[in-house]
Write an enzyme that holds these catalytic residues in place. Structure first.
Site, PDB file in Angstrom:
ATOM      1  N   GLY A 108      35.194  40.662  47.134  1.00 14.49           N
ATOM      2  CA  GLY A 108      34.577  41.117  45.892  1.00 14.49           C
ATOM      3  C   GLY A 108      35.675  41.638  44.986  1.00 14.49           C
ATOM      4  O   GLY A 108      36.411  40.870  44.399  1.00 14.49           O
ATOM      5  N   PHE A 109      35.796  42.952  44.892  1.00 15.34           N
ATOM      6  CA  PHE A 109      36.834  43.607  44.066  1.00 15.34           C
ATOM      7  C   PHE A 109      36.784  43.112  42.625  1.00 15.34           C
ATOM      8  O   PHE A 109      37.800  42.703  42.070  1.00 15.34           O
ATOM      9  CB  PHE A 109      38.239  43.379  44.647  1.00 15.34           C
ATOM     10  CG  PHE A 109      38.437  43.966  46.011  1.00 15.34           C
ATOM     11  CD1 PHE A 109      38.676  45.322  46.184  1.00 15.34           C
ATOM     12  CD2 PHE A 109      38.365  43.155  47.140  1.00 15.34           C
ATOM     13  CE1 PHE A 109      38.860  45.859  47.443  1.00 15.34           C
ATOM     14  CE2 PHE A 109      38.541  43.689  48.410  1.00 15.34           C
ATOM     15  CZ  PHE A 109      38.789  45.045  48.563  1.00 15.34           C
ATOM     16  N   HIS A 110      35.601  43.083  42.058  1.00 20.21           N
ATOM     17  CA  HIS A 110      35.496  42.706  40.653  1.00 20.21           C
ATOM     18  C   HIS A 110      34.209  43.255  40.056  1.00 20.21           C
ATOM     19  O   HIS A 110      33.334  43.762  40.759  1.00 20.21           O
ATOM     20  CB  HIS A 110      35.557  41.179  40.492  1.00 20.21           C
ATOM     21  CG  HIS A 110      34.417  40.447  41.130  1.00 20.21           C
ATOM     22  ND1 HIS A 110      34.512  39.832  42.353  1.00 20.21           N
ATOM     23  CD2 HIS A 110      33.150  40.238  40.702  1.00 20.21           C
ATOM     24  CE1 HIS A 110      33.356  39.285  42.650  1.00 20.21           C
ATOM     25  NE2 HIS A 110      32.499  39.511  41.679  1.00 20.21           N
ATOM     26  N   SER A 111      34.145  43.116  38.748  1.00 19.28           N
ATOM     27  CA  SER A 111      32.935  43.449  37.995  1.00 19.28           C
ATOM     28  C   SER A 111      32.653  42.257  37.087  1.00 19.28           C
ATOM     29  O   SER A 111      33.515  41.388  36.911  1.00 19.28           O
ATOM     30  CB  SER A 111      33.209  44.712  37.186  1.00 19.28           C
ATOM     31  OG  SER A 111      32.214  44.894  36.213  1.00 19.28           O
TER      32      SER A 111
END
Ligand code: TYD
Length: 140
Positions: free
Chosen positions: A48-51
């Protein structure tokens, strides 16, 4: 937290098993344009590590379990998805990390838009900057 909703889906069950239907613009607030699923993830992997700037998503762990970290500069929440009859709505502007994939977890993701790399914000520092800028403007 804002832009996040944990939801229990209606589930039909009888001696033949269970069935949980999801309808776009009904069970979940958006029309579904894309579906993908994440699976065969090693237990020590974090992803993930995102927006997203605009994308809306619904996450359903259809097998096994997975933890989802949701974060903004103001709030933080960890949700465990371990039941195919439950889903997690994540709207725009939420940082997310997915980890602790257990028991051959399969994470189904329903998305409101086609894949668009320009909708991603990767890197927490960049996200924090974007968020603060966006919501500072809105407060005026
Ligand atoms: P990635 O964004 O790294 O997954 P995660 O957010 O779970 O860490 O996606 C992995 C790869 O899959 C990357 O090369 C982009 C590609 N991809 C698509 O082509 N279409 C999609 O709808 C998604 C979600 C990813």
């Amino acid at each position: 937290m804002k832009n996040v909703e944990f939801k229990k889906f209606n589930t039909y069950y009888d001696k033949y098993g269970k069935l949980s239907p999801i309808e776009g613009e009904d069970t979940i607030p958006f029309a579904i344009k894309r579906v993908y699923y994440i699976y065969e993830v090693e237990e020590n992997v974090r992803r993930g590590f995102h927006s997203h700037k605009n994308l809306e998503q619904a996450l359903i762990c259809v097998h096994g379990s997975v933890k989802i970290l949701l974060k903004t500069p103001e709030e933080e929440q960890i949700i465990t998805l371990d039941n195919p009859s439950e889903g997690l709505y994540i709207g725009p502007d939420i940082w997310r990390e997915m980890y602790d994939f257990q028991d051959s977890a399969v994470l189904l993701v329903l998305a409101s838009e086609h894949y668009n790399i320009d909708d991603y914000i990767r890197g927490y520092d960049e996200y924090e900057k974007y968020y603060k800028e966006k919501f500072k403007k809105k407060e005026k």
